[in-house]
Design a protein around this motif. Sequence first.
Motif, PDB file in Angstrom:
ATOM      1  N   LEU A   1      -4.106 -19.628 -10.365  1.00  0.00           N
ATOM      2  CA  LEU A   1      -2.636 -19.490 -10.878  1.00  0.00           C
ATOM      3  C   LEU A   1      -1.806 -20.029  -9.922  1.00  0.00           C
ATOM      4  O   LEU A   1      -1.409 -19.594  -8.778  1.00  0.00           O
ATOM      5  N   SER A   2      -1.044 -21.134 -10.313  1.00  0.00           N
ATOM      6  CA  SER A   2      -0.068 -21.514  -9.233  1.00  0.00           C
ATOM      7  C   SER A   2       1.393 -20.995  -9.316  1.00  0.00           C
ATOM      8  O   SER A   2       1.872 -20.226 -10.414  1.00  0.00           O
TER       9      SER A   2
ATOM     10  N   THR B   1     -11.148 -11.302 -13.214  1.00  0.00           N
ATOM     11  CA  THR B   1     -11.819 -12.707 -13.776  1.00  0.00           C
ATOM     12  C   THR B   1     -12.250 -13.382 -12.656  1.00  0.00           C
ATOM     13  O   THR B   1     -12.690 -14.513 -12.805  1.00  0.00           O
ATOM     14  N   GLY B   2     -11.780 -13.233 -11.484  1.00  0.00           N
ATOM     15  CA  GLY B   2     -12.301 -14.150 -10.453  1.00  0.00           C
ATOM     16  C   GLY B   2     -11.331 -15.359 -10.407  1.00  0.00           C
ATOM     17  O   GLY B   2     -11.558 -16.330  -9.650  1.00  0.00           O
ATOM     18  N   THR B   3     -10.046 -15.377 -10.800  1.00  0.00           N
ATOM     19  CA  THR B   3      -9.189 -16.500 -10.746  1.00  0.00           C
ATOM     20  C   THR B   3      -8.473 -16.296  -9.526  1.00  0.00           C
ATOM     21  O   THR B   3      -8.069 -15.049  -9.199  1.00  0.00           O
ATOM     22  N   TRP B   4      -8.390 -17.145  -8.899  1.00  0.00           N
ATOM     23  CA  TRP B   4      -7.446 -17.277  -7.479  1.00  0.00           C
ATOM     24  C   TRP B   4      -6.096 -17.388  -7.641  1.00  0.00           C
ATOM     25  O   TRP B   4      -5.794 -17.702  -8.642  1.00  0.00           O
ATOM     26  N   ILE B   5      -5.400 -16.501  -6.805  1.00  0.00           N
ATOM     27  CA  ILE B   5      -3.800 -16.763  -6.929  1.00  0.00           C
ATOM     28  C   ILE B   5      -3.353 -17.503  -5.770  1.00  0.00           C
ATOM     29  O   ILE B   5      -3.622 -17.213  -4.712  1.00  0.00           O
ATOM     30  N   GLU B   6      -2.475 -18.551  -6.190  1.00  0.00           N
ATOM     31  CA  GLU B   6      -2.006 -19.457  -5.114  1.00  0.00           C
ATOM     32  C   GLU B   6      -0.974 -18.762  -4.190  1.00  0.00           C
ATOM     33  O   GLU B   6      -0.035 -17.950  -4.592  1.00  0.00           O
TER      34      GLU B   6
END
Length: 386
Positions: free
Chosen positions: A280-281, A308-313
Amino acid sequence: YKETIGDVDIVIAGDDAGPIFDVFARAPSVERVLARGDTKCSVIIDHGLQIDPRVVPSRSFGAALLYFTGSKEHNVRLRGLALRRKLLLNEYGLYRIGAEERGQEIASATEEEVYAALEMDWIPPELREDRGEIDAAKAHALPTLVELAQVRGDLHTHTNWTDGRDPLADMARRSCAKGYAYLAVTDHSPGLGMTNGLSPERIAARLAEAARLNAELAPFRVIVGTEVDIRANGALDYPDELLAKFDIVSASVHSSFAQTREQMTARVVGAMRHPLVTALSHPTGRLLEKREPHAVDLDAVIDAAVETGTWIEVNGGPERLDLPDTWIRKAIDRGATLVANSDAHAIEELEWMDLAIGTARRGWAAEENLANVRGLDAMLASRKKR
Ligand SMILES: [Zn+2]
Ligand SMILES: [Zn+2]
């Protein structure tokens, strides 16, 4: 690395301020000298920024550096701690109360000395905000902060194919020369219109161009990614079969900023749940001193990142510095993975990685909290499962 500043204090060790201030007065970037005294002068440089060089004796350098670095809150806590030990801490040194008159300091030449005399570890300047760093330093429990030199690549950049200035080849060669192992080019999807987002034909051409560059620059690797818009209704701006062509998919809100907290949170978290979204940007969308953050529940965003393992920018654009530092710390405490990016739209903006890492450090980030300090294979392997 604070988000915004007033003026800049420069502490200089020296016996005679005269010749030092002469150098400042003559410097090409200095527009005018506001004031000049025996130990302090004030100058205005390009863009109106005020710089205050202060000359102190070498034996007071550490105490002066500590004092002028701040923050005020940190220094107040330190001085209180000193007082409880019958010590006085000021910009000249650390003294037994009464001994300051005689100039008999316990410590003053280096910051390390001053902190050690107060029985704690040296505290990196980015942490000096009275947010628990003093207790951690006393317990020898400060994090080992991530360093700029540990960054292996940038995963959010733009080229002249959308709203950037420079061609991919130049961005790639500059990244390679910086010592990176990889660069993800993440030009925009078409939704915004004005940024000339990539059509399916141009995505194919971009993949071919990256393959040519990779043959030339190996083992350096150009990764073809995208910064895909999250539309107002929460849908992503590319169909899944196109998203699947990109190795890094960074999802962003670029429109309908005025949505309610419920709408915005559902929109962002929904995108993070998409299996093809890597990161997520600029999570809050704020532009410092220009645009407030949009109404998104960052606790829910962090939960979604962990789940979810989504990276955070951590976006290093000087107007963004987004995720903000206090939220970085919460994200790390809860086990989210961050990615520090420049969001460069020109080759020199690749240097904004420094601001991303500085912001991550203010959020207590260590090497293990960031995806893009990993080598190419490890970084790719740590993306969420598609
Ligand atoms: Zn963006
Ligand atoms: Zn961008």
